[in-house]
Scaffold this active site. Sequence first.
Site, PDB file in Angstrom:
ATOM      1  N   CYS A   1      19.329  28.609  47.770  1.00  0.00           N
ATOM      2  CA  CYS A   1      19.162  27.773  46.570  1.00  0.00           C
ATOM      3  C   CYS A   1      17.700  27.439  46.289  1.00  0.00           C
ATOM      4  O   CYS A   1      17.367  27.004  45.189  1.00  0.00           O
ATOM      5  CB  CYS A   1      19.979  26.493  46.710  1.00  0.00           C
ATOM      6  SG  CYS A   1      21.700  26.835  47.059  1.00  0.00           S
TER       7      CYS A   1
ATOM      8  N   HIS B   1      17.465  21.508  42.005  1.00  0.00           N
ATOM      9  CA  HIS B   1      18.576  22.431  42.260  1.00  0.00           C
ATOM     10  C   HIS B   1      19.881  21.689  41.962  1.00  0.00           C
ATOM     11  O   HIS B   1      20.019  20.500  42.254  1.00  0.00           O
ATOM     12  CB  HIS B   1      18.557  22.893  43.718  1.00  0.00           C
ATOM     13  CG  HIS B   1      19.781  23.669  44.061  1.00  0.00           C
ATOM     14  ND1 HIS B   1      20.159  24.779  43.339  1.00  0.00           N
ATOM     15  CD2 HIS B   1      20.739  23.478  44.998  1.00  0.00           C
ATOM     16  CE1 HIS B   1      21.301  25.239  43.831  1.00  0.00           C
ATOM     17  NE2 HIS B   1      21.678  24.477  44.830  1.00  0.00           N
TER      18      HIS B   1
ATOM     19  N   ASN C   1      26.967  25.209  40.776  1.00  0.00           N
ATOM     20  CA  ASN C   1      25.842  25.585  41.640  1.00  0.00           C
ATOM     21  C   ASN C   1      25.690  27.102  41.606  1.00  0.00           C
ATOM     22  O   ASN C   1      26.580  27.824  42.034  1.00  0.00           O
ATOM     23  CB  ASN C   1      26.148  25.079  43.059  1.00  0.00           C
ATOM     24  CG  ASN C   1      25.075  25.445  44.076  1.00  0.00           C
ATOM     25  OD1 ASN C   1      24.163  26.217  43.795  1.00  0.00           O
ATOM     26  ND2 ASN C   1      25.197  24.892  45.272  1.00  0.00           N
TER      27      ASN C   1
HETATM   28  N1  COA Z   1      39.780  18.918  45.521  1.00  0.00           N
HETATM   29  C1  COA Z   1      40.387  17.858  46.075  1.00  0.00           C
HETATM   30  N2  COA Z   1      40.086  17.400  47.302  1.00  0.00           N
HETATM   31  C2  COA Z   1      39.124  18.025  47.986  1.00  0.00           C
HETATM   32  C3  COA Z   1      38.448  19.157  47.460  1.00  0.00           C
HETATM   33  C4  COA Z   1      38.827  19.594  46.186  1.00  0.00           C
HETATM   34  N3  COA Z   1      38.225  20.652  45.598  1.00  0.00           N
HETATM   35  N4  COA Z   1      37.533  19.560  48.364  1.00  0.00           N
HETATM   36  C5  COA Z   1      37.626  18.735  49.425  1.00  0.00           C
HETATM   37  N5  COA Z   1      38.590  17.817  49.202  1.00  0.00           N
HETATM   38  C6  COA Z   1      39.022  16.731  50.068  1.00  0.00           C
HETATM   39  C7  COA Z   1      38.702  16.979  51.525  1.00  0.00           C
HETATM   40  O1  COA Z   1      39.682  17.797  52.103  1.00  0.00           O
HETATM   41  C8  COA Z   1      38.693  15.578  52.067  1.00  0.00           C
HETATM   42  O2  COA Z   1      40.028  15.173  52.267  1.00  0.00           O
HETATM   43  P1  COA Z   1      40.418  14.303  53.572  1.00  0.00           P
HETATM   44  O3  COA Z   1      39.635  13.023  53.432  1.00  0.00           O
HETATM   45  O4  COA Z   1      41.877  14.164  53.435  1.00  0.00           O
HETATM   46  O5  COA Z   1      39.960  15.136  54.744  1.00  0.00           O
HETATM   47  C9  COA Z   1      38.153  14.747  50.907  1.00  0.00           C
HETATM   48  O6  COA Z   1      38.314  15.550  49.725  1.00  0.00           O
HETATM   49  C10 COA Z   1      36.692  14.349  51.045  1.00  0.00           C
HETATM   50  O7  COA Z   1      35.969  15.474  51.439  1.00  0.00           O
HETATM   51  P2  COA Z   1      34.425  15.386  51.668  1.00  0.00           P
HETATM   52  O8  COA Z   1      33.931  16.722  52.152  1.00  0.00           O
HETATM   53  O9  COA Z   1      34.082  14.186  52.470  1.00  0.00           O
HETATM   54  O10 COA Z   1      33.924  15.136  50.169  1.00  0.00           O
HETATM   55  P3  COA Z   1      32.481  14.813  49.665  1.00  0.00           P
HETATM   56  O11 COA Z   1      32.478  13.558  48.918  1.00  0.00           O
HETATM   57  O12 COA Z   1      31.450  14.996  50.739  1.00  0.00           O
HETATM   58  O13 COA Z   1      32.251  15.994  48.588  1.00  0.00           O
HETATM   59  C11 COA Z   1      31.068  18.078  48.429  1.00  0.00           C
HETATM   60  C12 COA Z   1      32.279  17.354  49.004  1.00  0.00           C
HETATM   61  C13 COA Z   1      31.083  19.514  48.942  1.00  0.00           C
HETATM   62  C14 COA Z   1      31.191  18.062  46.940  1.00  0.00           C
HETATM   63  C15 COA Z   1      29.782  17.341  48.871  1.00  0.00           C
HETATM   64  O14 COA Z   1      29.833  17.062  50.225  1.00  0.00           O
HETATM   65  C16 COA Z   1      28.506  18.128  48.618  1.00  0.00           C
HETATM   66  O15 COA Z   1      28.122  18.346  47.480  1.00  0.00           O
HETATM   67  N6  COA Z   1      27.812  18.510  49.702  1.00  0.00           N
HETATM   68  C17 COA Z   1      26.465  19.081  49.653  1.00  0.00           C
HETATM   69  C18 COA Z   1      26.402  20.411  49.020  1.00  0.00           C
HETATM   70  C19 COA Z   1      25.018  20.923  49.181  1.00  0.00           C
HETATM   71  O16 COA Z   1      24.054  20.197  49.231  1.00  0.00           O
HETATM   72  N7  COA Z   1      24.867  22.183  49.314  1.00  0.00           N
HETATM   73  C20 COA Z   1      23.555  22.676  49.645  1.00  0.00           C
HETATM   74  C21 COA Z   1      22.956  23.440  48.588  1.00  0.00           C
HETATM   75  S1  COA Z   1      23.939  24.809  48.173  1.00  0.00           S
END
Ligand code: COA
Length: 325
Positions: free
Chosen positions: A113, A252, A282
Site C-alpha cells: 500500500c 492510503h 482499499n
Molecule cells: N461483516 C460482519 N462481521 C465481520 C466482518 C464482516 N465483513 N468481518 C469481521 N467481522 C466480525 C469479526 O468476525 C468479529 O466478530 P467476533 O467479535 O464475533 O469475533 C467482529 O466483526 C469484529 O472484528 P474485528 O476484526 O475486531 O473488527 P475491526 O473493528 O478491527 O474491523 C477491519 C476490521 C479489518 C476493518 C479493521 O481491523 C482494519 O481496517 N484493520 C486495518 C487494516 C489495515 O490497516 N490494513 C493495512 C493496510 S492494507
Amino acid sequence: MKKVGFLGVGEYLPEKILTNQQLEKMVDTSDEWITTRTGIKERHLAASGEAASDLAFKAAQKALANANFKPADLELIIVATITGDMPTPSTAAILQNMLGAPKAACFDLSAACAGFVYGISVAQQFIASGTYKNALVVGAEVLSSITDWQDRNTCVLFGDGAGAVVLAEVKHGGIISTYLGCDGSKVDILNVPGGGSRNPATHTTVDAHQHFLKMSGNELFKIAVNTMTMAAQTVLKQAGLTFADVDLIIPHQANSRIIMAVAKKLGIPEEKVYLNIERCGNMSSASTVTALVEAVAEGKVKRGDIILLDAFGAGLVWGACIIKW
Ligand code: COA
C-alpha cells in the site's frame, strides 16, 4: 539537486462496481457493518481477463495526455503493484510495449500500500541525479485476483484500480521531502502465503486458499494509526514545515476510521483530509495515487498547495511525502 514535480496525472477505475448490498449475498456481512467499520460503500472490480497492465495502460494514457507528453520520450517506467500480470516479466515491461515507450527503463516495485509513495521517491532520485529526465510512475492493482471471496474478514475491504503520474524536473514546487520505512518483523499479520518460492503453487496451496490475502485486521489497526502518524510527523519535520502548513492530506485508503484517527492525532481538521475509500475501497498501491488524481480533478489541490501523502501496508512498510503542487 534538481526539483522534481508532477507534469500530469490520470486514473482508471474498472467499470464493474460491487456494492455492500451485493456482498451481503456472498458472505455473512451487512452494509451497516462494512460502512461503520471501514467507511466503504462500494468498490470497482476488474472484468474477467483484465490484468494490472490493462488498468495501468488506461491510467498512464490519461496521465500522459494530461502532461501533454509523448510515450516515446519516457525514460523510466515504474509500476508499483502486488498483483502484476505475471511473476515475470515485470508489469512495467508489459506496459512499456502497450504504450510504445521503447526508450524507457522498466521495473516493478513491491511495497504494497506504500508502493506509490515508494515509487515516486525512487523516480525522484533518478531525475534529481540527472540519470533520467522523466518518469512514469503507476500504482495498479487487481486485488480481486488475490481476494478470498469466501472470507468476510478481507473480501469486503479491497478493490481494483490504477493511477499514474508523469514526473520531471520543474522550476517551481515539486517533491519537497520523502520518508520511507519498513518493519520486517511483522510479515505474518498481512501477507499472501502461497505462490512464492517459500511456498510454491501446488494443489494443496490452492485448496488451502493460500494464494489469497491474509490479514489480522484488528492487530494492524493500531499499528497503522501509530505508524502513519509517525511517518507524517517525520516527513513534515524533514521538510521544515508544520501541520498548519498542510493544505490537504491524501492518505492510503485502508479504513476511514484509521485515517480519521491519524488526522485527529496530527491535529488536522477533517476537511483537510481527502477520502475516496467510500467508492473505491482499499486498492493498495493504487489508493494514494487515485486519491491524488481525484483531488486534483475536483479542484481540491491548487498550484502552490502543500500536500501530504501518507501510506502504510504489508511489510510492514510506510511512506510519506510532502509535495508543493
Ligand atoms: N461483516 C460482519 N462481521 C465481520 C466482518 C464482516 N465483513 N468481518 C469481521 N467481522 C466480525 C469479526 O468476525 C468479529 O466478530 P467476533 O467479535 O464475533 O469475533 C467482529 O466483526 C469484529 O472484528 P474485528 O476484526 O475486531 O473488527 P475491526 O473493528 O478491527 O474491523 C477491519 C476490521 C479489518 C476493518 C479493521 O481491523 C482494519 O481496517 N484493520 C486495518 C487494516 C489495515 O490497516 N490494513 C493495512 C493496510 S492494507
